[in-house]
Every structure is written in structure tokens, then in C-alpha cells.
Design a protein around this motif. Structure first.
Motif, PDB file in Angstrom:
ATOM      1  N   ARG A 253       0.814  -1.211   0.000  1.00  0.00           N
ATOM      2  CA  ARG A 253       0.000   0.000   0.000  1.00  0.00           C
ATOM      3  C   ARG A 253       0.852   1.267   0.000  1.00  0.00           C
ATOM      4  NH1 ARG A 253      -4.111  -1.575   4.815  1.00  0.00           N
ATOM      5  NH2 ARG A 253      -2.167  -2.474   5.569  1.00  0.00           N
TER       6      ARG A 253
ATOM      7  N   LEU B 272      -6.621  -2.421   0.693  1.00  0.00           N
ATOM      8  CA  LEU B 272      -6.577  -3.758   1.279  1.00  0.00           C
ATOM      9  C   LEU B 272      -5.154  -4.113   1.720  1.00  0.00           C
ATOM     10  CD1 LEU B 272      -8.872  -5.747  -1.200  1.00  0.00           C
ATOM     11  CD2 LEU B 272      -9.467  -4.835   1.054  1.00  0.00           C
TER      12      LEU B 272
ATOM     13  N   SER C 165      -1.752  -6.434   2.386  1.00  0.00           N
ATOM     14  CA  SER C 165      -1.034  -7.413   1.567  1.00  0.00           C
ATOM     15  C   SER C 165      -1.363  -8.830   2.022  1.00  0.00           C
ATOM     16  CB  SER C 165       0.478  -7.204   1.678  1.00  0.00           C
ATOM     17  OG  SER C 165       0.849  -5.895   1.285  1.00  0.00           O
ATOM     18  N   GLN C 166      -1.370  -9.761   1.076  1.00  0.00           N
ATOM     19  CA  GLN C 166      -1.467 -11.167   1.438  1.00  0.00           C
ATOM     20  C   GLN C 166      -0.173 -11.576   2.138  1.00  0.00           C
ATOM     21  OE1 GLN C 166      -2.373 -13.554  -2.052  1.00  0.00           O
ATOM     22  NE2 GLN C 166      -4.506 -13.702  -1.408  1.00  0.00           N
TER      23      GLN C 166
ATOM     24  N   ASP D  68      -0.719  -7.813  -5.148  1.00  0.00           N
ATOM     25  CA  ASP D  68      -0.359  -7.886  -3.732  1.00  0.00           C
ATOM     26  C   ASP D  68      -1.508  -8.378  -2.862  1.00  0.00           C
ATOM     27  OD1 ASP D  68       1.593  -7.512  -1.673  1.00  0.00           O
ATOM     28  OD2 ASP D  68       0.513  -5.720  -1.030  1.00  0.00           O
ATOM     29  N   VAL D  69      -2.733  -8.169  -3.298  1.00  0.00           N
ATOM     30  CA  VAL D  69      -3.889  -8.638  -2.526  1.00  0.00           C
ATOM     31  C   VAL D  69      -4.449  -9.936  -3.106  1.00  0.00           C
ATOM     32  CG1 VAL D  69      -4.472  -6.295  -1.830  1.00  0.00           C
ATOM     33  CG2 VAL D  69      -5.569  -7.255  -3.839  1.00  0.00           C
TER      34      VAL D  69
END
Length: 209
Positions: free
Chosen positions: A94, A188, A190-191, A161-162
Motif C-alpha cells: 500500500r 486492502l 497485503s497477502q 499484492d492482494v
């Protein structure tokens, strides 16, 4: 061309690959998942390896990845408009996305201000500033398109990234709801795990087997 990474410095992004043709190729890349011993696919140009892609052949062992160094707001923006100008591969946290958005907005505001000044001068002094105004508008348009390309690239990496496909950025073209969708995705987290798009850029994560 395919080969194996011999060495890699995550701070500078410089490394060396041993190609399957028994030649060695230097490279500079921030592609996620790069580490010594990794098999990669790449393009050879002037004895350098470009467009690296980490191969995922067979099950991967669980491993912990260190986070990438925090470049700061300006550092992320500079990287977006230089090394990653048209790079849609990988992931963007982000902070990277919003760093680019911030400076893109500021640069566009600074570019527009002279147009306002010319309009005021035209109205107050009576001098014909139309030619200057048109010329400066052309410059603003060029600046906009120059920044639009890296914006698309960083937005695609933010989607990655998500855990979403970069193609979903096209939803942003839908009036009203498209912009809201892109805005929500940009917020959102990050994974945490390594995905098909690479390792998480923030914090440590484990390879999802």
C-alpha cells in the motif's frame, strides 16, 4: 533462456545467473522470489539477463522471506518512474501505491498552476496569453501521460499484492463504481503468504505449498 541464480544482493538488486548454455549473465532485478539456487527464465540482451521470472517447478519447501527495505515515500515514487516504469510483474504494498499517487497528484497540481497564472495575466493585463496557454496545456498533457504509464504498472502490482489478477484494473474504466473498486483494492492489506505473483513486500511470509 533458463538458468540458475548464482548470487543475488537484495539491497542493490544485482546478481549473476548461470545459464543452461554454460554462460554467465549479470542482471539487476527486484522480482520477488529471487535467491541463490533458484531456477529462472530470462531474456538475454547484450550479455545481460532481462525480464526474470522465477520458475515454480515442483513443490517448494517452506521458507521465510525477509521484507524488502522501506524506501520511504519519495524512494518508492522514484523507483516507480525509473526501474519499475512499465513493470507489471510482482507486488506493490500500500505504501508504494500511495507514495506514487501522492507525488503524481502534487506534480500535476504544480504543472497546472502556470495555466492559472497565464489566465489571470490574460484577464488582468490585457496581453494575449492564448498561445502560451495552449503550449503549456500540451506540456501538462505530456506530463500526465508520462505518469499514467507507471501508475497503471503500480496499480497492477497492487492488485497482485492482494491476490487479484492485474486484468481487474480494467474495472476502473466503468463509470462511478470502477473508481470505487480500485480505491477499495488500494486500501486492502497485503497477502501474508507468497503467491503466484511473488513474496510479500512487507513483513515475512512463507511459501504457500
Amino acid at each position: 533462456m533458463r538458468g540458475e541464480i548464482l548470487s543475488y544482493d537484495p539491497l542493490t538488486g544485482d546478481g549473476l545467473i548461470s545459464g543452461d548454455d554454460l554462460q554467465r549473465y549479470a542482471f539487476t532485478s527486484t522480482t520477488a522470489g529471487i535467491e541463490p539456487g533458484r531456477r529462472v527464465d530470462f531474456v538475454v540482451e547484450e550479455d545481460r539477463a532481462l525480464s526474470l521470472m522465477v520458475l515454480r517447478d515442483g513443490p517448494l519447501p517452506t521458507a521465510v522471506y525477509a521484507p524488502e527495505p522501506d524506501l520511504g515515500l519519495w524512494g518508492y515514487f522514484v523507483r516507480c518512474v525509473t526501474d519499475l516504469y512499465i513493470e507489471g510483474q510482482g507486488r506493490a504494498r500500500r505504501k508504494e501505491y500511495w507514495s506514487f499517487a501522492l507525488f503524481q497528484f502534487l506534480i500535476m497540481m504544480l504543472a497546472i498552476m502556470p495555466i492559472i497564472g497565464l489566465a489571470i495575466a490574460d484577464a488582468e493585463t490585457g496581453y494575449d496569453m492564448e498561445a502560451w496557454g495552449v503550449a503549456w496545456i500540451c506540456i501538462v498533457v505530456l506530463i500526465y501521460f508520462a505518469l499514467f504509464i507507471p501508475y497503471v504498472a503500480v496499480a497492477i502490482r497492487r492488485f497482485h499484492d492482494v491476490g487479484l489478477s492485474g486484468w481487474l484494473i480494467l474495472i476502473g474504466l466503468v463509470p462511478y463504481v470502477g473508481g470505487l473498486f480500485v480505491f477499495i483494492v488500494s486500501l486492502l492489506p497485503s497477502q501474508p503468504a507468497v503467491s503466484v505473483y511473488g513474496a510479500p513486500p512487507k513483513g515475512t511470509g512463507q511459501i504457500a505449498i
